[in-house]
Design an enzyme around this catalytic site. Structure first.
Site, PDB file in Angstrom:
ATOM      1  N   ASN A   1      41.636  40.575  47.199  1.00  0.00           N
ATOM      2  CA  ASN A   1      41.447  39.812  45.967  1.00  0.00           C
ATOM      3  C   ASN A   1      40.894  40.740  44.891  1.00  0.00           C
ATOM      4  O   ASN A   1      40.119  41.643  45.186  1.00  0.00           O
ATOM      5  CB  ASN A   1      40.440  38.675  46.233  1.00  0.00           C
TER       6      ASN A   1
ATOM      7  N   GLU B   1      40.582  48.532  31.656  1.00  0.00           N
ATOM      8  CA  GLU B   1      39.873  49.736  32.134  1.00  0.00           C
ATOM      9  C   GLU B   1      39.584  49.698  33.633  1.00  0.00           C
ATOM     10  O   GLU B   1      39.381  50.744  34.243  1.00  0.00           O
ATOM     11  CB  GLU B   1      38.550  49.910  31.373  1.00  0.00           C
ATOM     12  N   ALA B   2      39.525  48.512  34.201  1.00  0.00           N
ATOM     13  CA  ALA B   2      39.129  48.437  35.616  1.00  0.00           C
ATOM     14  C   ALA B   2      40.189  47.770  36.495  1.00  0.00           C
ATOM     15  O   ALA B   2      40.782  48.407  37.367  1.00  0.00           O
ATOM     16  CB  ALA B   2      37.792  47.715  35.749  1.00  0.00           C
ATOM     17  N   GLU B   3      40.453  46.485  36.273  1.00  0.00           N
ATOM     18  CA  GLU B   3      41.322  45.749  37.191  1.00  0.00           C
ATOM     19  C   GLU B   3      42.693  46.414  37.381  1.00  0.00           C
ATOM     20  O   GLU B   3      43.140  46.614  38.504  1.00  0.00           O
ATOM     21  CB  GLU B   3      41.533  44.317  36.673  1.00  0.00           C
TER      22      GLU B   3
ATOM     23  N   LEU C   1      42.145  29.665  49.363  1.00  0.00           N
ATOM     24  CA  LEU C   1      43.156  29.783  50.424  1.00  0.00           C
ATOM     25  C   LEU C   1      42.756  28.953  51.640  1.00  0.00           C
ATOM     26  O   LEU C   1      41.575  28.873  51.971  1.00  0.00           O
ATOM     27  CB  LEU C   1      43.267  31.240  50.877  1.00  0.00           C
TER      28      LEU C   1
ATOM     29  N   GLY D   1      49.322  36.841  34.887  1.00  0.00           N
ATOM     30  CA  GLY D   1      49.963  37.825  35.764  1.00  0.00           C
ATOM     31  C   GLY D   1      49.869  39.272  35.306  1.00  0.00           C
ATOM     32  O   GLY D   1      50.711  40.083  35.693  1.00  0.00           O
ATOM     33  N   THR D   2      48.819  39.627  34.553  1.00  0.00           N
ATOM     34  CA  THR D   2      48.728  41.041  34.145  1.00  0.00           C
ATOM     35  C   THR D   2      48.427  41.942  35.348  1.00  0.00           C
ATOM     36  O   THR D   2      48.871  43.091  35.380  1.00  0.00           O
ATOM     37  CB  THR D   2      47.667  41.272  33.043  1.00  0.00           C
ATOM     38  N   ASN D   3      47.705  41.429  36.326  1.00  0.00           N
ATOM     39  CA  ASN D   3      47.463  42.236  37.532  1.00  0.00           C
ATOM     40  C   ASN D   3      48.731  42.385  38.365  1.00  0.00           C
ATOM     41  O   ASN D   3      48.982  43.445  38.938  1.00  0.00           O
ATOM     42  CB  ASN D   3      46.327  41.629  38.361  1.00  0.00           C
TER      43      ASN D   3
ATOM     44  N   HIS E   1      38.516  40.711  41.604  1.00  0.00           N
ATOM     45  CA  HIS E   1      37.523  39.863  40.940  1.00  0.00           C
ATOM     46  C   HIS E   1      36.981  40.601  39.714  1.00  0.00           C
ATOM     47  O   HIS E   1      36.655  41.784  39.804  1.00  0.00           O
ATOM     48  CB  HIS E   1      36.386  39.515  41.903  1.00  0.00           C
TER      49      HIS E   1
HETATM   50  C1  GAR Z   1      41.831  38.383  36.257  1.00  0.00           C
HETATM   51  O1  GAR Z   1      40.817  38.759  35.368  1.00  0.00           O
HETATM   52  C2  GAR Z   1      41.296  38.276  37.667  1.00  0.00           C
HETATM   53  O2  GAR Z   1      40.346  39.262  37.967  1.00  0.00           O
HETATM   54  C3  GAR Z   1      40.663  36.902  37.629  1.00  0.00           C
HETATM   55  O3  GAR Z   1      41.592  36.120  36.919  1.00  0.00           O
HETATM   56  C4  GAR Z   1      42.285  36.937  35.963  1.00  0.00           C
HETATM   57  C5  GAR Z   1      43.766  36.762  36.152  1.00  0.00           C
HETATM   58  O4  GAR Z   1      44.484  37.456  35.169  1.00  0.00           O
HETATM   59  N1  GAR Z   1      40.403  36.425  38.956  1.00  0.00           N
HETATM   60  C6  GAR Z   1      39.327  35.704  39.264  1.00  0.00           C
HETATM   61  O5  GAR Z   1      38.494  35.354  38.448  1.00  0.00           O
HETATM   62  C7  GAR Z   1      39.183  35.363  40.747  1.00  0.00           C
HETATM   63  N2  GAR Z   1      37.893  34.844  41.030  1.00  0.00           N
HETATM   64  P1  GAR Z   1      46.029  37.839  35.374  1.00  0.00           P
HETATM   65  O6  GAR Z   1      46.779  36.562  35.756  1.00  0.00           O
HETATM   66  O7  GAR Z   1      46.454  38.333  34.018  1.00  0.00           O
HETATM   67  O8  GAR Z   1      46.136  38.907  36.433  1.00  0.00           O
END
Ligand code: GAR
Length: 207
Positions: free
Chosen positions: A108, A179-181, A94, A12-14, A110
């Site tokens: 989403n 740096e990106a997400e 989904l 869940g960092t995003n 990615h």
């Molecule tokens: C993130 O790197 C996200 O981009 C990736 O899973 C990770 C979840 O991290 N998603 C995918 O690969 C989707 N195809 P998070 O739970 O710390 O946000």
């Protein structure tokens, strides 16, 4: 006020990046009304609760069938009446009916520059393993609308990240996240909340 449902599966960092951006005013006119996790033990659920956001889990393995899972998930989403659904590390496909119902209202994140290292089988650490194996010099992250394919919807924002000597998949994953997400996901949500994003076929126009 844009009502957001965030779907998660893991750390869940995003989700945290969105919570923080709402907290410090980088995202205005939007609130996270519910977090839905595909795993009961996901740390993302804890992050939601700490931020005072309702968190529920809908676990595929705990449902009798895929149809039962889809119905339960759709019910939990509809109850929250979202204007936007954010897939933030959500590792379950989904239901097609939901994608249709919420057309252009699901995004989403990615962890690569789509169309590289995306599609079926490319998720989480595997994406970074594939990028390193291919020897690319630059990777990054993409925020896109969700359509009926896997990682094929209109691209909203992308950010590049350079590969460094000695990178492991884990080190690269962390850099791409930081740096990106964690930057482009809140940015995309803010653009949508301000009504600045529209699609023209496969392209996204930012006004
Ligand atoms: C993130 O790197 C996200 O981009 C990736 O899973 C990770 C979840 O991290 N998603 C995918 O690969 C989707 N195809 P998070 O739970 O710390 O946000």
């Amino acid at each position: 006020m844009l009502r957001i449902v965030v779907c998660v599966s893991g750390g869940g960092t995003n989700l945290q990046a969105l919570i923080d951006a709402i907290g410090d005013g980088r995202i205005t006119d939007a609130e996270i009304v519910r977090v839905i996790s595909s795993s009961a033990g996901a740390y993302a659920m804890e992050r939601a609760r700490k931020a005072g956001i309702e968190a529920v889990s809908v676990v595929p393995a705990e449902c009798g069938s895929r149809a039962e899972f889809e119905e339960k998930l759709a019910g939990e989403i509809r109850k929250a009446d979202p204007g936007l659904i954010v897939l933030a590390g959500y590792l379950v496909v989904l239901p097609a009916a939901l994608v249709e119902e919420y057309e252009n209202r699901i995004i989403n994140i990615h962890p690569s520059l789509i169309p590289s290292f995306c599609g079926k089988g490319y998720y989480g650490l595997r994406v970074h393993e594939a990028a390193l194996e291919r020897g690319v010099r630059v990777t990054g992250a993409t925020v896109h609308f969700v359509d009926s394919g896997t990682d094929t919807g209109p691209i909203i924002l992308q950010k590049a990240v350079e590969i460094q000597e000695g990178d492991t998949p884990e080190v690269l994953q962390k850099r791409v996240m930081q740096e990106a997400e964690h930057r482009i996901l809140p940015e995309a949500v803010q653009l949508i909340a301000r009504g600045r994003v529209r699609t023209e076929g496969r392209k996204v126009i930012i006004e």
